[in-house]
Scaffold this active site. Structure first.
Site, PDB file in Angstrom:
ATOM      1  N   HIS A 121      -5.006   5.285   1.003  1.00 60.49           N
ATOM      2  CA  HIS A 121      -4.348   5.131   2.313  1.00 60.49           C
ATOM      3  C   HIS A 121      -4.424   6.378   3.188  1.00 60.49           C
ATOM      4  O   HIS A 121      -3.465   6.731   3.874  1.00 60.49           O
ATOM      5  CB  HIS A 121      -2.880   4.717   2.107  1.00 60.49           C
ATOM      6  CG  HIS A 121      -2.702   3.295   1.669  1.00 60.49           C
ATOM      7  ND1 HIS A 121      -3.711   2.352   1.736  1.00 60.49           N
ATOM      8  CD2 HIS A 121      -1.615   2.636   1.152  1.00 60.49           C
ATOM      9  CE1 HIS A 121      -3.250   1.182   1.293  1.00 60.49           C
ATOM     10  NE2 HIS A 121      -2.001   1.327   0.937  1.00 60.49           N
ATOM     11  N   HIS A 195       0.849  -2.338   7.422  1.00 63.63           N
ATOM     12  CA  HIS A 195       1.452  -2.415   6.082  1.00 63.63           C
ATOM     13  C   HIS A 195       2.890  -2.943   6.098  1.00 63.63           C
ATOM     14  O   HIS A 195       3.734  -2.481   5.341  1.00 63.63           O
ATOM     15  CB  HIS A 195       1.397  -1.034   5.421  1.00 63.63           C
ATOM     16  CG  HIS A 195       1.235  -1.078   3.933  1.00 63.63           C
ATOM     17  ND1 HIS A 195       2.273  -1.403   3.076  1.00 63.63           N
ATOM     18  CD2 HIS A 195       0.174  -0.842   3.134  1.00 63.63           C
ATOM     19  CE1 HIS A 195       1.851  -1.339   1.825  1.00 63.63           C
ATOM     20  NE2 HIS A 195       0.573  -1.007   1.833  1.00 63.63           N
ATOM     21  N   ASP A 253      -1.963  -7.409  -6.303  1.00 61.99           N
ATOM     22  CA  ASP A 253      -2.444  -6.222  -5.591  1.00 61.99           C
ATOM     23  C   ASP A 253      -3.958  -6.359  -5.495  1.00 61.99           C
ATOM     24  O   ASP A 253      -4.702  -5.628  -6.129  1.00 61.99           O
ATOM     25  CB  ASP A 253      -2.034  -4.963  -6.359  1.00 61.99           C
ATOM     26  CG  ASP A 253      -2.234  -3.669  -5.558  1.00 61.99           C
ATOM     27  OD1 ASP A 253      -2.629  -3.752  -4.377  1.00 61.99           O
ATOM     28  OD2 ASP A 253      -2.001  -2.577  -6.118  1.00 61.99           O
ATOM     29  N   GLU A 315      -2.570  -7.169   4.290  1.00 56.12           N
ATOM     30  CA  GLU A 315      -3.272  -6.026   4.875  1.00 56.12           C
ATOM     31  C   GLU A 315      -4.698  -6.449   5.232  1.00 56.12           C
ATOM     32  O   GLU A 315      -5.569  -6.511   4.372  1.00 56.12           O
ATOM     33  CB  GLU A 315      -3.285  -4.858   3.887  1.00 56.12           C
ATOM     34  CG  GLU A 315      -1.907  -4.403   3.423  1.00 56.12           C
ATOM     35  CD  GLU A 315      -1.993  -3.521   2.185  1.00 56.12           C
ATOM     36  OE1 GLU A 315      -2.730  -2.504   2.224  1.00 56.12           O
ATOM     37  OE2 GLU A 315      -1.334  -3.840   1.175  1.00 56.12           O
TER      38      GLU A 315
END
Length: 351
Positions: A121, A195, A253, A315
């Site tokens: 990130h 996010h 994830d 995202e």
């Protein structure tokens, strides 16, 4: 271009102080609202969405994103072993880059490492931890706000000075529309994303009763460190095949591969509030994330205890680690070219 204190916008926007950064820069909070009563609150720290209130069928407003009431809480959240990145703009590169290394124009580049051995990130001080400037505000129908950031050359070791402009528009069709534009003084890599953790039952609830749809027939295969292997996992007969809508999983994830189209790449449904969120994007993937080890100690807005199933992220972005895989979509922004991303979160009452 740089409007530090935004003084001449004060008349047209309901801005108020949200707190001071450690170097005494005042962070402001802004609110956009449409004629249907939908409201979004944003701060120029991280170009972050702090609240998104939707009118539901019984007429009341439900805040459907996780966040904090104070800047101090946002600052403190980045000191956790795994920061939640609530509502922030992630950059210069969203997702993981293997060992923080990639090659650009035959030059090896080593980024700062902030996630085990990898870059995540954008590094130690990504775009979510920076004070952005407010460069435009519009009111009336389809109100908008534009946040701008100059990421210096070699910021977190990324080449090129990158100028980013992000415009949030709240449409009269109950869409939160994000348009990102960026240019660089040198060839660089870029992958921006939003996010927010969504919860259509309200940020105090659990997402596990909500139903999800994802328009994807494959997702990225990853190794034990969540780094893409370069291969794809077919989703037919897979637990994560959401082409037939099913309940949100407690742990996910993963990057789902999306095809360019006018259709929604993902949807979330709440039967409790008769609410549907549809996600539209021009990006090649949507990374879906629930949970994380940052919860269990976090109190959110209104003193709500957040837990591992408090919210779900959609995202929209390029693939993680794309600079290291030639067959992944190109993540290079050439000097003089413009990066352009559009993502829409649309809200509708369903019966």
């Amino acid at each position: 271009m740089e409007i530090k204190h935004i003084s001449h916008f004060q008349d047209t926007s309901a801005s108020k102080s949200f707190g001071l950064t450690p170097d005494h820069e005042e962070i402001l909070s802004f609110e956009l609202s449409n004629k249907n009563g939908m409201k979004v609150q944003l701060i120029n720290y991280g170009a972050t969405v702090t609240s998104l209130q939707i009118p539901v069928s019984d007429g009341k407003l439900v805040d459907i994103v996780l966040g904090f009431d104070t800047l101090a809480s946002y600052l403190a959240s980045y000191n956790l072993p795994s920061a939640p990145y609530f509502g922030t703009t992630v950059g210069r590169y969203a997702g993981r880059i293997n060992k923080g290394r990639f090659t650009l124009n035959d030059k090896k580049i080593q980024l700062n490492i902030n996630n085990n051995e990898n870059a995540l990130h954008g590094g130690n001080i990504g775009f979510g931890k920076k004070a952005w400037n407010v460069t435009d505000i519009t009111s009336g129908n389809n109100p908008s706000i534009t946040f701008s950031l100059l990421s210096e050359n070699l910021d977190e070791n990324y080449p090129g000075a990158l100028q980013v402009d992000l415009t949030y528009t709240l449409t009269e069709e109950n869409e939160l529309k994000l348009v990102y534009k960026a240019t660089s003084t040198e060839d660089t890599i870029i992958n921006l994303t939003h996010h927010s953790y969504f919860n259509l039952d309200g940020h105090h609830a659990t997402v596990l009763n909500q139903t999800m749809y994802i328009e994807a027939e494959k997702m990225l295969e990853t190794d034990s460190a969540n780094i893409p292997t370069g291969k794809f996992t077919a989703l037919s007969n897979h637990d994560f095949d959401f082409r037939t809508p099913k309940k949100c999983p407690a742990t996910i994830d993963n990057s789902f591969v999306t095809e360019p189209s006018q259709n929604a790449v993902a949807k979330l449904f709440s039967s409790k509030n008769n609410l549907q969120m549809s996600v539209y994007t021009n990006q090649p993937s949507v990374h879906i994330y629930v949970g994380g080890n940052c919860f269990g100690i976090l109190k959110g807005k209104g003193d709500v205890d957040y837990h591992p199933s408090s919210g779900i992220c959609f995202e929209t972005q390029n693939f993680p680690d794309a600079p290291n895989h030639e067959h992944f979509p190109d993540s290079v922004l050439k000097k003089g070219d413009e990066y352009y991303q559009e993502t829409i979160y649309k809200f509708e009452n369903i019966n």
